[in-house]
Design an enzyme around this catalytic site. Structure first.
Site, mmCIF file in Angstrom:
data_model
loop_
_atom_site.group_PDB
_atom_site.id
_atom_site.type_symbol
_atom_site.label_atom_id
_atom_site.label_comp_id
_atom_site.label_asym_id
_atom_site.label_seq_id
_atom_site.Cartn_x
_atom_site.Cartn_y
_atom_site.Cartn_z
ATOM 1 N N LYS A 1 15.195 -12.759 -10.214
ATOM 2 C CA LYS A 1 13.919 -12.760 -9.110
ATOM 3 C C LYS A 1 13.266 -13.546 -9.680
ATOM 4 O O LYS A 1 12.367 -13.997 -10.832
ATOM 5 C CB LYS A 1 13.045 -11.161 -10.095
ATOM 6 C CG LYS A 1 11.920 -10.982 -9.106
ATOM 7 C CD LYS A 1 11.564 -9.242 -9.028
ATOM 8 C CE LYS A 1 10.062 -9.162 -8.175
ATOM 9 N NZ LYS A 1 10.281 -9.354 -7.391
ATOM 10 N N ALA B 1 5.357 -4.851 2.515
ATOM 11 C CA ALA B 1 5.352 -3.583 1.119
ATOM 12 C C ALA B 1 6.033 -4.235 0.376
ATOM 13 O O ALA B 1 6.735 -4.891 0.111
ATOM 14 C CB ALA B 1 5.967 -2.245 1.791
ATOM 15 N N SER B 2 5.190 -3.989 -1.012
ATOM 16 C CA SER B 2 5.635 -5.202 -2.079
ATOM 17 C C SER B 2 6.647 -4.275 -2.939
ATOM 18 O O SER B 2 7.608 -4.760 -3.098
ATOM 19 C CB SER B 2 4.551 -5.216 -3.626
ATOM 20 O OG SER B 2 4.047 -3.731 -3.565
ATOM 21 N N ASN B 3 6.701 -2.994 -1.785
ATOM 22 C CA ASN B 3 8.120 -2.218 -2.499
ATOM 23 C C ASN B 3 8.258 -1.528 -1.886
ATOM 24 O O ASN B 3 7.421 -0.643 -1.379
ATOM 25 C CB ASN B 3 8.044 -1.444 -3.983
ATOM 26 C CG ASN B 3 9.052 -1.238 -4.566
ATOM 27 O OD1 ASN B 3 9.826 -0.655 -3.853
ATOM 28 N ND2 ASN B 3 8.588 -1.705 -5.547
ATOM 29 N N PHE B 4 9.378 -1.657 -0.743
ATOM 30 C CA PHE B 4 9.371 -0.350 -0.170
ATOM 31 C C PHE B 4 10.413 1.272 -0.037
ATOM 32 O O PHE B 4 10.019 2.274 0.637
ATOM 33 C CB PHE B 4 11.169 -0.410 1.230
ATOM 34 C CG PHE B 4 10.091 -1.588 2.407
ATOM 35 C CD1 PHE B 4 9.245 -1.174 3.163
ATOM 36 C CD2 PHE B 4 10.062 -3.319 2.084
ATOM 37 C CE1 PHE B 4 8.624 -2.061 4.348
ATOM 38 C CE2 PHE B 4 9.102 -3.840 2.895
ATOM 39 C CZ PHE B 4 9.136 -3.380 3.644
ATOM 40 N N GLY C 1 9.808 -7.120 3.068
ATOM 41 C CA GLY C 1 10.027 -7.138 1.849
ATOM 42 C C GLY C 1 9.658 -8.708 0.707
ATOM 43 O O GLY C 1 10.307 -8.145 -0.862
ATOM 44 N N HIS D 1 12.988 -6.726 -14.504
ATOM 45 C CA HIS D 1 13.654 -7.067 -13.387
ATOM 46 C C HIS D 1 14.990 -7.895 -13.837
ATOM 47 O O HIS D 1 14.599 -8.760 -15.039
ATOM 48 C CB HIS D 1 12.817 -7.327 -12.151
ATOM 49 C CG HIS D 1 11.670 -6.387 -12.077
ATOM 50 N ND1 HIS D 1 10.857 -6.265 -12.328
ATOM 51 C CD2 HIS D 1 12.201 -6.179 -10.570
ATOM 52 C CE1 HIS D 1 10.107 -5.619 -10.752
ATOM 53 N NE2 HIS D 1 10.953 -5.275 -9.991
ATOM 54 N N HIS D 2 15.420 -8.319 -13.260
ATOM 55 C CA HIS D 2 16.863 -8.592 -13.415
ATOM 56 C C HIS D 2 16.622 -10.230 -12.968
ATOM 57 O O HIS D 2 15.134 -11.036 -12.933
ATOM 58 C CB HIS D 2 17.777 -8.495 -11.767
ATOM 59 C CG HIS D 2 16.898 -8.979 -10.222
ATOM 60 N ND1 HIS D 2 17.209 -9.883 -9.755
ATOM 61 C CD2 HIS D 2 17.051 -7.512 -10.257
ATOM 62 C CE1 HIS D 2 16.606 -10.214 -9.113
ATOM 63 N NE2 HIS D 2 16.216 -8.533 -8.774
ATOM 64 N N GLY E 1 5.410 -8.428 -7.014
ATOM 65 C CA GLY E 1 4.537 -7.650 -5.523
ATOM 66 C C GLY E 1 4.483 -5.925 -6.245
ATOM 67 O O GLY E 1 3.056 -6.151 -6.391
ATOM 68 N N THR E 2 4.760 -5.328 -6.571
ATOM 69 C CA THR E 2 4.647 -4.547 -7.381
ATOM 70 C C THR E 2 3.897 -3.961 -8.745
ATOM 71 O O THR E 2 3.359 -3.582 -8.329
ATOM 72 C CB THR E 2 5.829 -3.744 -7.607
ATOM 73 O OG1 THR E 2 7.111 -3.133 -5.888
ATOM 74 C CG2 THR E 2 6.014 -1.967 -7.898
#
Length: 238
Positions: A139, A100-103, A75, A135-136, A145-146
């Protein structure tokens, strides 16, 4: 199932909690403090590895798992310029990989909504499309990525948008992604279509890391014992 966690920060700990809830064990946990334990011998004690680190270490980490013959779920984002190398390696070793860019289950449903909306909006040239992600502050990559996945989906269905930019667009062919880093936000992604008449917007907001962690464990359960390269669409059958 025995899971190796490569990366034991906040996400790794969230994944461990879900894995234990689902009656798995985690005999190997690797972070910066015990990198010497990241060996083939230790990997071989596990059925599958879940890798959540960062863009500068992901390729080496995935390679180590593939070399050991261990299926790996990754991830980490920000490393896809080396995707072809990892893909070729996985295939040559007859390995198993899910990236995956996001699971998150919700985000993967959101991906499908994004594609459908872009398809519907392709002929509506009065609407300008823009994106935003929050995002926080820890990151490391921007855009996320998402967000890149979402942008690539928009460009697939709206071909007048030929490239994304992490800035204010300077040409009509550019798709703007605005990145914000605000604590403690775990992740918000929005796609907006704006015209003089109205706006159409879809938004996904994560409340915590549980969705990401659950999806990663589901992916590991799916991948164990398999060969080949898969996506979350395969895992979720969507």
């Amino acid at each position: 199932m025995k899971i190796a966690l490569i990366g034991y920060g906040k996400m790794g700990k969230a994944i461990e909690a879900i894995a234990l809830e689902r009656n798995h064990t985690v005999p190997l946990k690797i972070d910066i403090n015990n990198i010497e334990s990241f060996t083939k011998e230790n990997l071989l004690q596990c059925d599958v590895a879940i890798e959540f680190t960062g863009p500068h270490s992901a390729v080496e980490n995935i390679s180590k798992c593939l070399d050991a013959g261990i299926p790996v779920v990754s991830g980490s984002t920000g490393w896809l310029e080396q995707w072809q190398f990892i893909k070729n390696k996985c295939e040559s070793l007859n390995g198993a990989l899910i990236y995956a860019s996001n699971f998150s289950v919700g985000v993967n449903i959101f991906f499908e909504l994004n594609k459908k909306l872009a398809q519907l909006m392709n002929g509506q040239t009065d609407y300008a499309v823009t994106m935003e992600e929050i995002h926080h502050t820890q990151k490391k990559d921007a855009p996320s990525g998402t967000a890149i996945t979402l942008a690539e989906q928009v460009m697939e269905y709206i071909p007048r948008k030929r490239k994304w930019v992490n800035d204010i667009p300077t040409a009509a062919e550019e798709l703007s992604i605005v990145s914000k880093r605000i604590d403690p936000a775990p992740g918000t992604h929005s796609i907006r279509y704006s015209s003089a008449i109205d706006d159409i917007e879809i938004i996904h907001t994560a409340h915590n890391r549980t969705g990401f962690a659950t999806g990663a464990v589901l992916a590991a359960e799916f991948l164990a014992g398999k060969k080949g390269i898969y996506t979350m669409k395969d895992v979720l059958n969507i």
